[in-house]
Design a protein around this motif. Structure first.
Motif: not given
Ligand code: HDE
Length: 701
Positions: A50-63
């Motif tokens: 969420v934004g360049p310095r924000g938390p990583v999203l659980l949604q990131d299925f690629i990660l």
């Protein structure tokens, strides 16, 4: 701020495996990085935030896909033989053995069968060092036209125990202590020797692992043995017993113990690297396969039981018959997919090769399949490319974890009248177990014929040359000195007294044990056998430089023409020359040329080489004498009994190393290139170590 910072300039190439098939890489979009579902990836460096310095999203299925795959990259390492290296190659039948076996790959001289061979240590974990004092596994998978045959052997022809039921205890005792998880990859600790002292049948094998067989110079220079007595069966159904032997073409060679200790620091991958580099350089390792064959009547006439895996048959009693050769000519393309996932199984035999009642072998028939189920995760591990037979595999087994095929049709049972092309049994060509008659009570007992634990241990010790006997004594003293409990040391010495009085006395002296040695109780008296020189490494060593390595220490001002001449002569002899210099960038020779280096002096100690040449200039030698790595290079070469060629420029190194007393007049391994020639050096180096030097550098009890 750029959101693509850190992206590599070229997109990485991805080859996706699919049942062993690689997707074709074509021009254009096929080089795109994708997920495992084939979705092209736009950014492989930054997770979705969420934004360049924000938390990583659980949604990131690629990660999540990438990390999940990574998290599962390891499979359980082998509980024994975890550390290994392997290579592809071929077996060539040299002589038809149709008289004794119908094994298809042994019928037609000249015919080649693909193989995959894995060498290993036993006790160490996957990341342990190569030069541990240990047995080496020598496992060969033959992909024959009639199915896979796995010859899962070791470089020592006998084993520690009689019965498979003891194996978990033996291995628990040898591996790290369960509370502290050390020491790893070594038997020099209380639990191992405690177990040995209570398991007298292990004493024969103990002699072998305390010998230099357990610290080979190269995996290309070890023998291999199937150990157990196998049963061969010919087309007429006649049975012959056989023991399998591999003989290295380069001859057998070992390092000395102090060298092994230092190699483990200098290059923990010494064996692995040596095998890889040899094959990559076209210097293909080769072994002869030989059989010791004998009949039931002969077996009955031996004074030991051929079902007892702690015994060997001396070659002087049953000679070897060479039946083929194995050449390893291709390194694995992927360590994990091949070396790690290869699944050897003692039960993988072909028609014409059968088992005997050796209770150790019988236990192994269960263990290997069981271990593969755990390690490789299910019953379809035979579909992994490295394990696949290279002949048709057709049956009605279906489903299961990781089924990679897509078996078609309605019929998954047999007999069936519905499927016109289903697999059928074949009475004529199918595998038939030899109809050995069996009868008896069900008992948990050890046969009387297994009772003599010491005669062959004595035979082995008596068959060694003097330096080899000294090394066995020193190894026992070294290992037992690492045991903290005096009871353990004493109990082992009491067992050794049954092997050989002098041996036990010398080990006791080396340990500083006071008092008289009382032999441990023995189930049967030790007998004397005629020595078998074939059990010695040195007695049958052949003078050669083939496959060996010479280290050449140089400096600025070195005679470049001499180095070039040496290199040509070394290569002509089938060996390799590597240059060790103060800087890895190389040196400027007396003639003003650049001589590139293979090693900086502190990364290229003399333990890496079989013989060394010290060719610094006068000024360079004086400077190198200020560098302890260079002084140790010379001291160690001397202490490890190596042949050393030198020029006057090396004098400061000898002096600093305290070696000025040893001159070329008193030591045949010191060759001055001022007086002698390169030929003298290479001839001496081909002879191996300078054994008469050993009493000058090592005290032996
Ligand atoms: Fe093994 N041994 N072993 N072993 N062994 C294994 O199988 C076992 C024995 C040998 O490069 C395991 O795949 C039992 C003798 C080699 O992958 C396991 C007994 C000999 C290799 C196993 C023995 C061997 C293994 C562990 C006592 C020499 C490495 C992982 C009855 C003839 C093969 C695996 C490779 C590996 C069990 C004794 C040789 C657990 C129960 C004797 C070369 O199944």
């Amino acid at each position: 701020m750029s959101q693509s910072r850190g992206r590599p300039p070229e997109p990485a190439k991805l080859l996706v495996g699919d049942g062993g098939e690689l997707h074709q890489q074509a021009e254009g979009p096929e080089t795109r990085l994708t997920t495992n579902q084939g979705l092209p990836v736009a950014d492989n460096q930054n997770s979705l935030k969420v934004g360049p310095r924000g938390p990583v999203l659980l949604q990131d299925f690629i990660l999540r896909e990438k990390i999940t795959h990574f998290d599962h990259e390891r499979i359980p390492e082998r509980v024994v033989h975890a550390r290994g290296s392997a290579a592809h190659g071929y077996f060539e039948c040299l002589e038809s053995v149709a008289d004794i076996t119908q094994a298809d790959f042994l019928q037609r001289p000249g015919e080649r069968t693909p193989v995959f061979t894995r060498f290993s240590t036993v006790a160490g974990n996957k990341g342990s060092a190569d030069l541990a004092r240990d047995v080496r596994g020598f496992a060969v998978k033959f992909y024959t036209r009639e199915g896979n045959f796995d010859l899962v052997g070791n470089n020592i022809p006998v084993f520690f125990i009689h019965d498979a039921i003891k194996f978990p205890d033996l291995i628990h005792a040898a591996k790290q202590d369960p509370d502290r998880e050390f020491p790893q990859a070594q038997t020099a600790h209380d639990t191992f020797w405690d177990y040995i002292s209570l398991t007298p049948e292990s004493l024969h094998m103990v002699m072998w692992i305390m010998s230099d067989r357990a610290i080979p110079r190269s995996l290309r220079m070890i023998e291999g043995f199937g150990i157990h007595t196998f049963r061969l069966v010919n087309a007429a159904g006649k049975s012959t017993f056989a023991k399998f032997h591999w003989r290295p073409k380069l001859g057998m060679q070992s390092v000395v113990w102090d060298e092994a200790l230092k190699l483990n620091g200098a290059d923990p991958d010494f064996h692995r690297r040596d095998l890889w580099n040899a094959i990559a350089g076209g210097d293909f390792p080769e072994w002869e396969l030989a059989l010791q064959t004998f009949s039931q009547e002969q077996a009955d006439s031996f004074d030991f039981d051929v079902l007892d895996a702690t015994k060997l048959i001396p070659e002087e009693v049953v000679p070897l018959r060479v039946v083929g050769r194995m050449v390893l000519d291709r390194n694995p393309g992927n360590f994990f997919a091949e070396t790690e996932q290869v699944a050897f199984c003692v039960a993988n035999v072909v028609s014409g090769i059968d088992f005997t009642n050796d209770p150790l072998m019988q236990g192994r028939l269960f263990s290997y399949l069981d271990t593969q189920l755990k390690r490789l995760g299910g019953p379809n591990f035979h579909q992994i490319p490295i394990n696949q037979a290279k002949c048709p595999v057709l049956n009605l087994q279906r489903d299961g974890h990781m089924q990679m095929g897509v078996p078609q049709g309605q019929v998954n049972y047999e007999p069936s009248s519905l499927g016109p092309t289903i697999a059928r049994e074949s009475a004529e060509t199918g595998y038939r177990t030899f109809p050995a008659p069996e009868a008896g009570d069900q008992l948990r007992v050890r046969p009387e014929s297994f009772a003599d634990h010491f005669t062959q241990a004595r035979l082995f010790f008596a068959s060694q040359t003097e330096p080899e006997q000294n090394h066995i004594v020193s190894a026992l003293v070294f290992e037992l000195s690492k045991c903290e409990m005096p009871r353990v040391r004493e109990a082992v010495v009491a067992q050794l007294a049954n092997v050989d009085d002098a041996l036990a006395t010398r080990v006791a002296a080396g340990l500083g044990l006071k008092g008289k040695i009382k032999p441990a109780e023995a189930a049967a008296p030790t007998r004397d056998m005629p020595p078998s020189p074939m059990l010695s490494i040195l007695a049958k060593a052949k003078p050669t430089l083939q496959g060996r390595k010479i280290g050449c220490l140089v400096s600025d001002g070195t005679d470049g023409a001499l180095v070039a001449k040496l290199k040509a002569a070394v290569e002509k002899a089938g060996a390799k020359l590597e240059i060790v210099a103060p800087k890895v960038g190389g040196v400027t020779t007396a003639g003003g040329d650049l001589l590139p280096a293979d090693h900086r002096v502190d990364g290229g100690p003399s333990v890496l080489f079989d013989a060394v040449a010290l060719l610094p200039s006068e000024e360079g030698g004086a400077q190198l004498a200020m560098e302890s790595a260079a002084v140790n290079f010379v001291r160690d070469a001397f202490a490890h009994l190596k042949v050393i060629a030198y020029l006057p420029g090396a004098t400061p190194l000898f002096v600093k190393g305290g070696l000025q007393v040893a001159t070329a007049d008193t030591d045949p391994g010191l060759i001055s290139l001022d007086n002698g020639s390169l030929d003298d050096f290479l001839a001496a180096a081909a002879g191996g170590r300078i054994w008469p030097r050993e009493p000058m550098v090592r005290l032996v009890p």
